[in-house]
Write a protein that holds these residues in place. Structure first.
Motif, PDB file in Angstrom:
ATOM      1  N   VAL A  51      -8.093  12.310  -7.316  1.00  0.00           N
ATOM      2  CA  VAL A  51      -7.801  11.549  -8.528  1.00  0.00           C
ATOM      3  C   VAL A  51      -6.309  11.670  -8.772  1.00  0.00           C
ATOM      4  N   ALA A  52      -5.632  10.529  -8.930  1.00  0.00           N
ATOM      5  CA  ALA A  52      -4.170  10.574  -9.057  1.00  0.00           C
ATOM      6  C   ALA A  52      -3.688   9.552 -10.071  1.00  0.00           C
ATOM      7  N   TYR A  53      -2.760  10.003 -10.918  1.00  0.00           N
ATOM      8  CA  TYR A  53      -2.174   9.132 -11.933  1.00  0.00           C
ATOM      9  C   TYR A  53      -0.655   9.190 -11.863  1.00  0.00           C
ATOM     10  N   THR A  57       0.848  -1.186   0.000  1.00  0.00           N
ATOM     11  CA  THR A  57       0.000   0.000   0.000  1.00  0.00           C
ATOM     12  C   THR A  57       0.891   1.246   0.000  1.00  0.00           C
ATOM     13  N   LEU A  58       0.304   2.382  -0.359  1.00  0.00           N
ATOM     14  CA  LEU A  58       1.069   3.625  -0.333  1.00  0.00           C
ATOM     15  C   LEU A  58       1.407   4.014   1.099  1.00  0.00           C
ATOM     16  N   THR A  59       0.524   3.693   2.030  1.00  0.00           N
ATOM     17  CA  THR A  59       0.812   3.982   3.439  1.00  0.00           C
ATOM     18  C   THR A  59       2.050   3.240   3.899  1.00  0.00           C
ATOM     19  N   GLU A  60       2.183   1.976   3.502  1.00  0.00           N
ATOM     20  CA  GLU A  60       3.390   1.224   3.855  1.00  0.00           C
ATOM     21  C   GLU A  60       4.621   1.810   3.171  1.00  0.00           C
ATOM     22  N   LEU A  61       4.493   2.152   1.900  1.00  0.00           N
ATOM     23  CA  LEU A  61       5.643   2.637   1.138  1.00  0.00           C
ATOM     24  C   LEU A  61       6.170   3.967   1.677  1.00  0.00           C
ATOM     25  N   ASN A 120      15.022   2.289  -5.939  1.00  0.00           N
ATOM     26  CA  ASN A 120      15.795   1.083  -6.225  1.00  0.00           C
ATOM     27  C   ASN A 120      14.915  -0.073  -6.695  1.00  0.00           C
ATOM     28  N   GLN A 121      13.587   0.101  -6.687  1.00  0.00           N
ATOM     29  CA  GLN A 121      12.705  -0.953  -7.195  1.00  0.00           C
ATOM     30  C   GLN A 121      12.765  -1.039  -8.716  1.00  0.00           C
ATOM     31  N   GLY A 122      13.287   0.005  -9.363  1.00  0.00           N
ATOM     32  CA  GLY A 122      13.465  -0.057 -10.810  1.00  0.00           C
ATOM     33  C   GLY A 122      12.455   0.757 -11.583  1.00  0.00           C
ATOM     34  N   ARG A 123      12.433   0.530 -12.874  1.00  0.00           N
ATOM     35  CA  ARG A 123      11.642   1.338 -13.792  1.00  0.00           C
ATOM     36  C   ARG A 123      10.160   1.000 -13.721  1.00  0.00           C
ATOM     37  N   LEU A 124       9.338   2.036 -13.718  1.00  0.00           N
ATOM     38  CA  LEU A 124       7.897   1.865 -13.852  1.00  0.00           C
ATOM     39  C   LEU A 124       7.585   1.329 -15.245  1.00  0.00           C
ATOM     40  N   THR A 125       6.580   0.469 -15.339  1.00  0.00           N
ATOM     41  CA  THR A 125       6.338  -0.215 -16.609  1.00  0.00           C
ATOM     42  C   THR A 125       4.985   0.071 -17.247  1.00  0.00           C
ATOM     43  N   GLN A 126       3.988   0.536 -16.464  1.00  0.00           N
ATOM     44  CA  GLN A 126       2.649   0.780 -17.011  1.00  0.00           C
ATOM     45  C   GLN A 126       2.016   1.992 -16.347  1.00  0.00           C
ATOM     46  N   PRO A 127       1.095   2.665 -17.051  1.00  0.00           N
ATOM     47  CA  PRO A 127       0.381   3.777 -16.406  1.00  0.00           C
ATOM     48  C   PRO A 127      -0.454   3.251 -15.249  1.00  0.00           C
ATOM     49  N   LEU A 128      -0.556   4.059 -14.192  1.00  0.00           N
ATOM     50  CA  LEU A 128      -1.191   3.632 -12.951  1.00  0.00           C
ATOM     51  C   LEU A 128      -2.177   4.690 -12.458  1.00  0.00           C
ATOM     52  N   ARG A 129      -3.283   4.218 -11.884  1.00  0.00           N
ATOM     53  CA  ARG A 129      -4.262   5.099 -11.262  1.00  0.00           C
ATOM     54  C   ARG A 129      -4.393   4.721  -9.800  1.00  0.00           C
ATOM     55  N   TYR A 130      -4.447   5.723  -8.934  1.00  0.00           N
ATOM     56  CA  TYR A 130      -4.560   5.451  -7.501  1.00  0.00           C
ATOM     57  C   TYR A 130      -5.996   5.086  -7.136  1.00  0.00           C
ATOM     58  N   ASN A 131      -6.123   4.003  -6.373  1.00  0.00           N
ATOM     59  CA  ASN A 131      -7.421   3.583  -5.858  1.00  0.00           C
ATOM     60  C   ASN A 131      -7.454   3.876  -4.365  1.00  0.00           C
ATOM     61  N   PRO A 132      -8.193   4.898  -3.928  1.00  0.00           N
ATOM     62  CA  PRO A 132      -8.195   5.252  -2.502  1.00  0.00           C
ATOM     63  C   PRO A 132      -8.826   4.188  -1.614  1.00  0.00           C
ATOM     64  N   GLU A 133      -9.671   3.343  -2.180  1.00  0.00           N
ATOM     65  CA  GLU A 133     -10.305   2.308  -1.365  1.00  0.00           C
ATOM     66  C   GLU A 133      -9.316   1.230  -0.948  1.00  0.00           C
ATOM     67  N   THR A 134      -8.386   0.904  -1.838  1.00  0.00           N
ATOM     68  CA  THR A 134      -7.373  -0.115  -1.512  1.00  0.00           C
ATOM     69  C   THR A 134      -6.040   0.494  -1.120  1.00  0.00           C
ATOM     70  N   ASP A 135      -5.894   1.823  -1.301  1.00  0.00           N
ATOM     71  CA  ASP A 135      -4.636   2.524  -1.024  1.00  0.00           C
ATOM     72  C   ASP A 135      -3.502   1.963  -1.876  1.00  0.00           C
ATOM     73  N   ARG A 136      -3.841   1.655  -3.123  1.00  0.00           N
ATOM     74  CA  ARG A 136      -2.850   1.082  -4.026  1.00  0.00           C
ATOM     75  C   ARG A 136      -2.969   1.709  -5.420  1.00  0.00           C
TER      76      ARG A 136
END
Length: 767
Positions: free
Chosen positions: A506-508, A92-96, A106-122
């Motif tokens: 809304v976050a991308y 989750t973003l809270t953990e991160l 250090n996790q490396g390159r992002l690979t796909q477009p992402l949308r934030y889901n506030p219900e799952t915090d991911r």
């Protein structure tokens, strides 16, 4: 992640085998062995521009035209590691938010477009078309209410082409809210120099280092922030030039250097001593240093006149080209030596020696970095260096001039093509004629003003073109608390960082190609362009296959955002520009024909092509047509008045294992600190005086008058060779201690090099 800590003095030089080992270690750590064959193409005419610093590219280049940190930046971009959508199903973003800056990237390159889901915090994967459509709808809705409630931020690595498209998008949208990373570093330069010499950038080209007799170095850590510059410094020293350095800490790159490309130096005890003289100035005391040198220089000139000898001051140059000497001369003569010594931390005798060397030097370059710009009176400090150079005509002749060393690889170029919140810096009438829209004329928000507006709830959307905004800015804790109040946040990036962990409603997170990756568009493989620290434009071509098939180029992303948000509101051919970046360069030339004439042809010239620098030709584009002496407001530039000996001046520092907010690792080799970044470097006398001990854990609290309690705990006391009354801590970790309001007057550059703080004993539960 636990790391073994080790703190011990480092006695080696900059460069040498230590640099070679570090490069190899980071290549393996990033699983980037495949990137090693590309290093010989770095900063070469047929290759790619380094993604880290903006130092100039020589022609012909060295066999290896990259440095230790440049290689690290390449390995970090071409890493074999990937941050896939599956990563976010596990975290989750809270953990991160509990992770360190290094561990996130250090996790490396992002690979796909992402949308934030506030219900799952991911973050969750999303299609590009869906992402662009929703972002466009959200931005358009905000625009219909008030276009000034959106902010368009730019980091320092976006190309000239992307930056030009981005500023057009923002202005078609309806505002000049274009803060960028230069607001946080050399905005002070951009305000100071136009008033003194009539241009916002330095006057020095690379060839001037071949003719310089003396270099005055102020507040710039070349060994960590622009190591390739050491080649020019080494050559100048070996040719007989003198380098005199003023800096609070003895930075290794300005003391001793071993050239990794020189077999004799690598295989023998041979090394180059860089600085002939090295004076450790008190943080914020550079004005006093330069006033002292000027005062001694005026005394030498008086003595020469009394003896009928040739003048020390260049009176012919001063008479023909300058204004304001009488007021400046009166100010200098009125300053008392005890005050100069107190504020500078340097003795009268040492400053008189420097003045004596300067008086006999036929050509002098003044080099500086953020050690001058990031103070309350940063503008006064930069203008004081200009004063010193003008006294002997050291602007506008070979081997001389003023040389601000810019940080990120295209931060200077972005301003050249319109990334500016001040509308007077951009030819808005020409843009209106070119693209059939009416540009906004109202001043936009700079970085500090954008932060203040976000805290006040006056910003609904933030679009970030690269960078790590929330980590780079002052008042981090205040900003992170207020960031989620925004409706929309969009981050365009190559890797995950802390800024991406705080989201609007809304976050991308949109992954883009890196500069070193091949960019294929309708007309074929594309090249992009940048401007270096000496105002020379260069091309850069991607050479590695992209990290993911889902990545898109920055120009493509900007064009799609514009098409989704402001369709049909200009004559900009967004699709045509994306298909062929040469058409963007044609448009740039149309906007600034005096700077970019023949852009698409000249960018292929060996060594790039230079931007006109009027002051280099002694043409002064100031209001009075002269180069102007300026009288400083005070002898010190800090917010700390210096009346309380319990208040210390905090200098935020970078390690040689980082670039800007990107932390490559936990080895600050030059300072002998490994495994931690939570340290406070202190003068042994201050440690004793305040009743502290080496290795003790302490806190720091900012001395501020806005009634906000800024404090941080968890710093380990490290005795260090630093002036009394000064302490050092790493950036960006210590940014929470810098108030937004403590910035350079008029330029709004955060005053990160002399933050008034008090030391605190540990408090349980406070971090």
């Amino acid at each position: 992640m636990a790391r073994k800590e080790k703190i011990e003095e480092y006695s080696g030089p900059a460069g040498g085998w230590g640099s070679m080992k570090s490069v190899t270690r980071h290549m393996l750590k990033q699983d980037a062995v495949r990137a090693a064959p590309l290093l010989p193409k770095q900063n070469k005419q047929d290759g790619f521009m380094c993604v880290s610093c903006a130092w100039a590219k020589p022609e012909p280049p060295h066999a290896a035209e990259f440095c230790e940190n440049g290689a690290k930046a390449t390995f970090f971009e071409l890493t074999g590691k990937r941050t896939t959508p599956e990563f976010f199903t596990r975290h989750t973003l809270t953990e991160l938010r509990t992770w360190t800056d290094h561990d996130l990237e250090n996790q490396g390159r992002l690979t796909q477009p992402l949308r934030y889901n506030p219900e799952t915090d991911r973050y969750e994967a999303v299609d590009w078309s869906e992402a662009m459509a929703e972002i466009g709808r959200e931005l358009a809705a905000i625009r219909s209410r008030d276009p000034k409630r959106a902010v368009f931020y730019t980091s320092g690595r976006a190309s000239l082409e992307t930056s030009y498209m981005y500023q057009l998008f923002a202005r078609i949208y309806g505002n000049n809210n274009l803060p960028d990373s230069s607001n946080m570093c050399h905005e002070t330069t951009s305000v100071a120099l136009p008033e003194t010499i009539g241009q916002a950038v330095g006057t020095v080209r690379l060839e001037d280092f071949d003719q310089v007799s003396t270099l005055l170095f102020f507040g710039q850590n070349v060994g960590s922030n622009s190591p390739r510059m050491l080649h020019q410094l080494k050559d100048a020293v070996e040719r007989g030039a003198t380098i005199i350095t003023f800096n609070p800490l003895k930075e290794r790159g300005l003391v001793r250097f071993v050239d990794p490309q020189n077999p004799v130096q690598m295989l023998t005890p041979n090394e180059t001593r860089i600085s002939t003289l090295y004076h450790q100035v008190r943080a914020g005391g550079d004005i006093a240093v330069m006033v002292g040198i000027a005062k001694a220089l005026v005394a030498l000139d008086d003595e020469a006149q009394a003896q009928g000898a040739p003048r020390v001051l260049d009176t012919a140059f001063i008479a023909q080209h300058t204004a304001g000497l009488a007021e400046f001369d009166a100010y200098v003569r009125a300053q008392a030596w005890p005050d100069i010594e107190q504020e500078s931390g340097v003795s009268r005798g040492d400053l008189e020696v420097v003045a004596g060397i300067y008086a006999k030097s036929p050509s002098v370059i003044g080099v500086y970095g953020m050690g001058l710009t990031q103070h309350k009176l940063g503008i006064d400090t930069v203008q004081m260096l200009t004063n010193l150079l003008l006294l002997r005509g050291n602007i506008g002749k070979p081997g001389a001039g003023i040389c601000p060393v810019r940080g990120h690889s295209n931060v200077q170029g972005q301003r050249t093509v319109g990334i500016a919140e001040r509308p007077e810096l951009v030819p808005l009438d020409r843009l209106a004629e070119q693209f059939g829209f009416e540009p906004p004329r109202e001043k936009g928000l700079n970085t500090v003003e954008a932060c203040e507006a976000i805290v006040a709830g006056e910003v609904d959307a933030f679009v970030g073109l690269g960078g790590n905004f929330l980590r780079a800015i002052p008042d981090r804790d205040v900003m992170e608390a207020n960031w989620p109040r925004m409706r929309l946040t969009v981050q365009i990036a190559t890797k995950l960082n802390r800024s991406h962990l705080f989201c609007g409603d809304v976050a991308y997170l949109l992954p883009c190609l890196g500069r070193i990756e091949i960019d294929r568009q309708a007309s074929g493989e594309q090249l992009v362009t940048m401007e270096d620290s000496t105002s020379v434009f260069h091309k850069s071509r991607g050479m590695q296959e992209p990290a993911s098939e889902h990545l898109r180029s920055e120009p493509w992303i900007v064009a799609e955002l514009a098409k989704a948000t402001v369709p049909g509101e200009s004559t900009v051919d967004w699709d045509g520009w994306v298909g062929d970046y040469g058409k963007v360069r044609d448009a740039i030339e149309g906007t600034w024909p005096d700077k970019f004439g023949g852009f698409n042809r000249r960018i292929h010239e060996p060594g790039g092509f230079p931007k006109p620098l009027p002051a280099r030709e002694r043409v002064w584009k100031t209001e009075n047509g002269k180069a102007n002496f300026k009288v400083p407001q005070a002898l010190h530039a800090s917010f700390d008045p210096g009346t309380d000996d319990k208040v210390l001046r905090l200098i935020t520092l970078r390690s040689n294992d980082q670039f800007n907010t990107t932390v490559y690792g936990y080895r600050d080799r030059f300072r002998g600190i490994e495994g931690t970044r939570m340290v406070v470097l202190m003068n042994q006398g201050d440690i004793d005086r305040l009743g502290l001990k080496e290795g003790q854990e302490v806190g720091m609290q900012t001395v501020a008058d806005d009634h906000v309690d800024r404090r941080m705990q968890g710093f380990k006391v490290v005795p260090y060779d630093i002036p009394a009354g000064c302490v050092g801590a790493y950036y960006p970790e210590a940014n929470a201690l810098i108030p937004l309001y403590q910035h350079a007057e008029r330029s709004f550059t955060p005053a990160a090099k002399s933050v008034p703080v008090r030391m605190l004993k540990p408090e349980p539960g406070i971090v």
